[in-house]
Write an enzyme that holds these catalytic residues in place. Structure first.
Site, PDB file in Angstrom:
ATOM      1  N   ASP A 108      -2.998  -3.798  -4.637  1.00 55.55           N
ATOM      2  CA  ASP A 108      -3.321  -2.381  -4.525  1.00 55.55           C
ATOM      3  C   ASP A 108      -3.342  -2.099  -2.904  1.00 55.55           C
ATOM      4  OD1 ASP A 108      -2.618   0.446  -4.895  1.00 55.55           O
ATOM      5  OD2 ASP A 108      -5.256   0.283  -4.807  1.00 55.55           O
ATOM      6  N   HIS A 151     -17.116  -4.571  -8.464  1.00 58.11           N
ATOM      7  CA  HIS A 151     -15.976  -4.062  -7.871  1.00 58.11           C
ATOM      8  C   HIS A 151     -16.428  -2.803  -7.661  1.00 58.11           C
ATOM      9  CE1 HIS A 151     -12.333  -2.618  -5.133  1.00 58.11           C
ATOM     10  NE2 HIS A 151     -12.857  -1.789  -5.409  1.00 58.11           N
ATOM     11  N   GLN A 185      -8.720   5.851   3.861  1.00 62.95           N
ATOM     12  CA  GLN A 185      -9.610   5.642   2.468  1.00 62.95           C
ATOM     13  C   GLN A 185     -11.175   6.328   3.017  1.00 62.95           C
ATOM     14  OE1 GLN A 185      -9.575   2.807  -0.085  1.00 62.95           O
ATOM     15  NE2 GLN A 185     -10.562   3.730  -1.455  1.00 62.95           N
ATOM     16  N   THR A 187       2.625  -0.428  -2.397  1.00 61.82           N
ATOM     17  CA  THR A 187       1.744  -1.474  -3.800  1.00 61.82           C
ATOM     18  C   THR A 187       2.552  -2.552  -4.180  1.00 61.82           C
ATOM     19  OG1 THR A 187       0.444   0.722  -4.520  1.00 61.82           O
ATOM     20  CG2 THR A 187       0.652  -1.478  -6.139  1.00 61.82           C
ATOM     21  N   GLU A 240      -5.239  -6.838  -8.898  1.00 64.82           N
ATOM     22  CA  GLU A 240      -5.822  -6.049  -9.630  1.00 64.82           C
ATOM     23  C   GLU A 240      -4.166  -7.100 -10.951  1.00 64.82           C
ATOM     24  OE1 GLU A 240      -5.362  -2.147  -9.140  1.00 64.82           O
ATOM     25  OE2 GLU A 240      -6.258  -2.113  -7.296  1.00 64.82           O
ATOM     26  N   LYS A 266      -3.482   4.532   0.477  1.00 61.89           N
ATOM     27  CA  LYS A 266      -3.599   3.862  -0.682  1.00 61.89           C
ATOM     28  C   LYS A 266      -1.615   3.777  -0.823  1.00 61.89           C
ATOM     29  CE  LYS A 266      -7.215   2.581  -2.993  1.00 61.89           C
ATOM     30  NZ  LYS A 266      -7.368   0.665  -3.714  1.00 61.89           N
ATOM     31  N   ARG A 278      -8.736   1.123   4.537  1.00 68.22           N
ATOM     32  CA  ARG A 278     -10.189   1.055   4.785  1.00 68.22           C
ATOM     33  C   ARG A 278     -10.843   2.203   5.564  1.00 68.22           C
ATOM     34  NH1 ARG A 278     -10.340  -0.550  -1.101  1.00 68.22           N
ATOM     35  NH2 ARG A 278      -9.817  -2.133  -1.382  1.00 68.22           N
TER      36      ARG A 278
END
Lengths: 382, 382
Positions: A203, A103, A210, A227, A171, A223, A207
């Site tokens: 999570d 990743h 971010q 979550t 995750e 983010k 994009r």
């Protein structure tokens, strides 16, 4: 225990939320019957796992033994379909790592196309950062598409609007039971004394938000809107038989990051979007292990508390179809993936339901579900 | 109220911690006397400001009016010297911004010497990140020098040991009283409905740990070992007369970041190390204002909770001697500063006491004190 899932907080119509243990599609009500006797007290007759988590390892083991006996004895369970679930514990601090080599390499290529994808520190320490604890939500909670600043390709100035690149991240997180004292690191060997169990984590990530905001201090609004975690925390004790060697580490880490024995976790994982499985992978491929993450996060003397959540970072394998995020699966949106209904996706669309699932032999991890709702512009709700 | 400081939690020998209001060097015990009558209930007879913070603006104003009357009437106070103080509220999430143009420029030059110091996003949004809420400590708490990974100049591999570049950061933080709903942004105009007051913040930083770890996800262990705040939260209502124009913003920010009226805060600040004042500055120079910080942090739908702490980032002026950190004051350690005892400092030494002070006209902010204790190597404490 066949199809054991873990501990959570549930309620049925007209009853107060309390602690239960999920096995298959049934919930053993731990606030009823013989569980509250002995050393465990009344820790299950409350709407949170917090008091139970704080009791420590011998109480966790005692509870599991009694649950095993009750389940083997055919104890009555509440059908899952009749229950609502709650956030299982109070999230203290939420830390997110970046522990998958695949990743980190994939994202480095996309975010910094002109540089080495893996930064010089990555193989020396488990890179991580703090996320927003107050917006950790339980599986089943819908997620509103976030708005924010993004800078379109080639533009000088940013624009404001709903994210166009809403992504998921697959995750695995661990949950702290017993806290530590400030100033005293938690060595890798003490991991099992502090950590109760694991949850799947989505999570969610915007994009485009971010990419514009994240330098130099890391992800923030891309983010922090939500979550999602499982409603059920799977105790480490149920995963002992699934502990396997983790990938070799080169170079050998500094002494405080060395671990006795194996700490890879053989958990099969899958990501489903709108009823199509789009990724299959396994947590055993993570480069940095959980005891290393905890030892690193506390080596500076930072203390931990009951309910602290430490997530692995996106879990991606090295093969096509084993990536734990859409930005990787679709190569930054350039290669859409097909769904079972004939549609394609680059990033998530409004109405998409995302489901993360995990299985470790006989044990199931609690799934994480979340449906994307359309953006609400500020002011439009009034 | 002359020399008013703010609300905090205190105890005297043999008594339980409770809420008080500090004026000068005395504490008005709010759990005694007429304060708990009326709409305020028993919110002061507890060891935390949390219930009072959650009551909202009209209750905050009512309490201040009554306190004003009591103080004017010569009410008896507990001498500060006879009291111990406690962390005044439960810290929900802790966010740290980067709102001083001078500080961001200074640090950009030091951390990325070959690039533009100010990144392209800086003038468009208040850059920020999440810090560790669980290691926020009250003024007076000693801070153990943290250990961690650093990479010495020119070295290939990192080494482990105590930080050699322990720094302070002078910041002003605001404390949330009334939370918000997930999915609903808090506009700049609603700032006063949600935010109770301010505290001084020392965001201790290990610069060598930070420099090695912080890419690409931001500061983590370089900051997470401790963050010190005042024992006394100064209500916004006491600072109304100190609200002044903030620096002009160019380019004009996006609409969600626009503010009605002025939001600079004229608070004189100073940093003392080992009894020498090493920096004097003023919070009014901050580029991004508090309502802009809160509007930005929630524009993606992230919710806030009672006790959330949002800090400004280091407050530095443009003149020599007005920088809010040692890395700036000493130009990355290259120009040591002199102290009154004839010694010099590049970074903090064991035994140094750091004190942050603030004054806004008649109102004093609670000071933030902390003494550096020597590092403890893992294992050495056993």
């Amino acid at each position: 225990m066949r199809d054991a899932v873990g501990f959570g907080v549930f309620a049925t119509e007209g009853t107060a939320p309390r602690v239960g243990f999920r096995v298959g599609d049934g919930i053993l009500d731990l606030s009823a019957g013989g569980l509250s006797a002995g050393g465990l007290g009344d820790v299950f007759a409350v709407p949170s796992l917090d008091p139970f988590l704080a009791l420590g390892r011998s109480a966790w083991e005692e509870a599991l033994e009694r649950i095993d006996a009750l389940v083997s004895g055919g104890a009555e369970v509440v059908p899952l379909a009749e229950a609502t679930v709650h956030l299982p514990f109070t999230v203290g601090d939420y830390v997110d790592f970046y522990s998958s080599l695949e990743h980190a390499t994939n994202l480095g290529r996309l975010f910094r196309p002109d540089a080495e994808p893996l930064l010089p520190n990555w193989r020396h320490l488990p890179v991580g950062y703090h996320g927003r604890a107050g917006t950790v939500v339980v599986s089943g909670t819908p997620v509103v598409r976030p708005c924010g600043q993004t800078r379109p390709p080639g533009a000088e100035a940013p624009v404001f609007g709903p994210t166009r690149r809403l992504d998921l991240e697959l995750e695995l997180g661990f949950v702290v039971g017993v806290g530590s004292e400030r100033g005293v690191p938690v060595p890798t060997a003490a991991f099992r004394e502090h950590v109760f169990g694991v949850v799947l984590v989505n999570d969610w990530s915007a994009r485009d938000i971010q990419a514009w905001e994240y330098q130099p201090l890391g992800p923030f609004l891309g983010k922090s809107f939500a979550t999602s975690i499982s409603a059920w925390v799977t105790p480490l004790a149920l995963l002992e038989s699934r502990i396997v060697p983790a990938p070799p580490q080169d170079p050998e880490p500094l002494p405080y990051l060395r671990v006795e024995g194996d700490w890879g976790l053989d958990v099969e994982l899958e990501v489903e979007i709108a009823r199509t499985v789009v990724s299959r992978t396994n947590a055993r491929g993570l480069y940095w292990t959980m005891p290393q993450q905890l030892a690193h996060a506390t080596v500076n003397g930072a203390s931990i508390r009951t309910g602290d959540l430490f997530a692995s970072g996106t879990i991606s394998g090295s093969e096509r179809g084993s990536e734990g995020s859409l930005i990787e699966l679709t190569r930054n949106g350039e290669h859409p993936i097909g769904l079972g209904d004939g549609t394609t996706r680059t990033f998530l669309e409004d109405g998409d339901e995302v489901v993360l699932r995990g299985r470790a032999g006989d044990v199931r991890l609690g799934e994480v579900r979340g449906t994307v709702l359309p953006a609400r512009f500020p002011g439009s709700a009034e």
